[in-house]
Design a protein around this motif. Structure first.
Motif, PDB file in Angstrom:
ATOM      1  N   MET A 180       0.849  -1.188   0.000  1.00 41.94           N
ATOM      2  CA  MET A 180       0.000   0.000   0.000  1.00 41.94           C
ATOM      3  C   MET A 180       0.892   1.249   0.000  1.00 41.94           C
ATOM      4  O   MET A 180       1.832   1.330   0.776  1.00 41.94           O
ATOM      5  CB  MET A 180      -0.906  -0.028   1.243  1.00 41.94           C
ATOM      6  N   SER A 181       0.607   2.194  -0.858  1.00 42.44           N
ATOM      7  CA  SER A 181       1.407   3.416  -0.918  1.00 42.44           C
ATOM      8  C   SER A 181       1.152   4.273   0.325  1.00 42.44           C
ATOM      9  O   SER A 181       0.164   4.084   1.036  1.00 42.44           O
ATOM     10  CB  SER A 181       1.048   4.211  -2.171  1.00 42.44           C
ATOM     11  N   GLU A 182       2.068   5.219   0.573  1.00 38.44           N
ATOM     12  CA  GLU A 182       1.894   6.116   1.721  1.00 38.44           C
ATOM     13  C   GLU A 182       0.578   6.883   1.621  1.00 38.44           C
ATOM     14  O   GLU A 182      -0.123   7.089   2.598  1.00 38.44           O
ATOM     15  CB  GLU A 182       3.072   7.086   1.814  1.00 38.44           C
ATOM     16  N   GLN A 183       0.237   7.285   0.396  1.00 44.31           N
ATOM     17  CA  GLN A 183      -1.017   8.017   0.185  1.00 44.31           C
ATOM     18  C   GLN A 183      -2.217   7.140   0.534  1.00 44.31           C
ATOM     19  O   GLN A 183      -3.159   7.590   1.190  1.00 44.31           O
ATOM     20  CB  GLN A 183      -1.100   8.485  -1.260  1.00 44.31           C
ATOM     21  N   ASP A 184      -2.159   5.870   0.122  1.00 43.78           N
ATOM     22  CA  ASP A 184      -3.257   4.960   0.429  1.00 43.78           C
ATOM     23  C   ASP A 184      -3.352   4.685   1.929  1.00 43.78           C
ATOM     24  O   ASP A 184      -4.447   4.496   2.467  1.00 43.78           O
ATOM     25  CB  ASP A 184      -3.100   3.645  -0.328  1.00 43.78           C
ATOM     26  N   LYS A 185      -2.188   4.646   2.627  1.00 43.47           N
ATOM     27  CA  LYS A 185      -2.208   4.397   4.078  1.00 43.47           C
ATOM     28  C   LYS A 185      -2.940   5.506   4.825  1.00 43.47           C
ATOM     29  O   LYS A 185      -3.446   5.296   5.922  1.00 43.47           O
ATOM     30  CB  LYS A 185      -0.776   4.268   4.611  1.00 43.47           C
ATOM     31  N   ASN A 186      -2.967   6.692   4.233  1.00 46.00           N
ATOM     32  CA  ASN A 186      -3.706   7.793   4.860  1.00 46.00           C
ATOM     33  C   ASN A 186      -5.202   7.692   4.601  1.00 46.00           C
ATOM     34  O   ASN A 186      -5.994   8.364   5.251  1.00 46.00           O
ATOM     35  CB  ASN A 186      -3.199   9.137   4.332  1.00 46.00           C
ATOM     36  N   ARG A 187      -5.583   6.846   3.648  1.00 46.80           N
ATOM     37  CA  ARG A 187      -6.994   6.737   3.272  1.00 46.80           C
ATOM     38  C   ARG A 187      -7.633   5.420   3.697  1.00 46.80           C
ATOM     39  O   ARG A 187      -8.830   5.364   3.935  1.00 46.80           O
ATOM     40  CB  ARG A 187      -7.135   6.885   1.752  1.00 46.80           C
ATOM     41  N   TRP A 188      -6.828   4.361   3.763  1.00 48.54           N
ATOM     42  CA  TRP A 188      -7.380   3.029   3.992  1.00 48.54           C
ATOM     43  C   TRP A 188      -6.675   2.328   5.132  1.00 48.54           C
ATOM     44  O   TRP A 188      -5.499   2.539   5.365  1.00 48.54           O
ATOM     45  CB  TRP A 188      -7.232   2.161   2.729  1.00 48.54           C
TER      46      TRP A 188
END
Ligand code: FES
Length: 130
Positions: A1-9
């Motif tokens: 999971m990308s860092e951006q996705d970790k902030n969303r999911w």
């Protein structure tokens, strides 16, 4: 999971049939003056008739969490979701209120089914209420 996705999911285990999994959720309330307030809440992910659904754990009647015992949302017969505060009943797959004092159904959350695990949101934006 990308860092951006970790902030969303966030990742949770897939619930078994007729079971629910709770997760922390930040609800961002957009106010009419343009400001916003973050409120810590929970969401819950259910499996019903083999299908997943994620709901905000916030009753549309008076705003209380639905579960009586943490993580317990289903009626005794397993056919409905119940708010234990005043007994509203909801259809598990649509979230529609089918009995009780609620003016509307449950607030649906997005999710991504990944098999044994499911991605559920870290936060949700609420514009209809405070
Ligand atoms: S708060 Fe859920 S039925 Fe009243």
């Amino acid at each position: 999971m990308s860092e951006q996705d970790k902030n969303r999911w966030q990742q949770v285990n897939r619930p078994g049939e007729g079971q629910a999994v709770c997760f922390d959720l930040c609800a961002t309330m957009r106010l009419s003056d343009g400001q916003s307030v973050d409120v810590p809440e929970q969401g819950f992910l259910i499996c019903f008739q083999g299908k997943l659904r994620a709901w905000r754990n916030h009753c549309p009647h008076a705003g209380s969490p639905l579960d009586w015992i943490p993580g317990q949302f289903f009626s005794d017969d397993g056919e409905q979701l119940i708010c234990h505060t005043h007994g509203a009943r909801f259809e598990p797959l649509s979230g529609a209120c089918i009995a009780g004092p609620c003016p509307r159904g449950l607030f649906a959350l997005q999710f991504q089914d990944q098999g044994d695990t499911v991605l559920v949101p870290v936060n949700v934006e609420i514009t209809t209420e405070l």
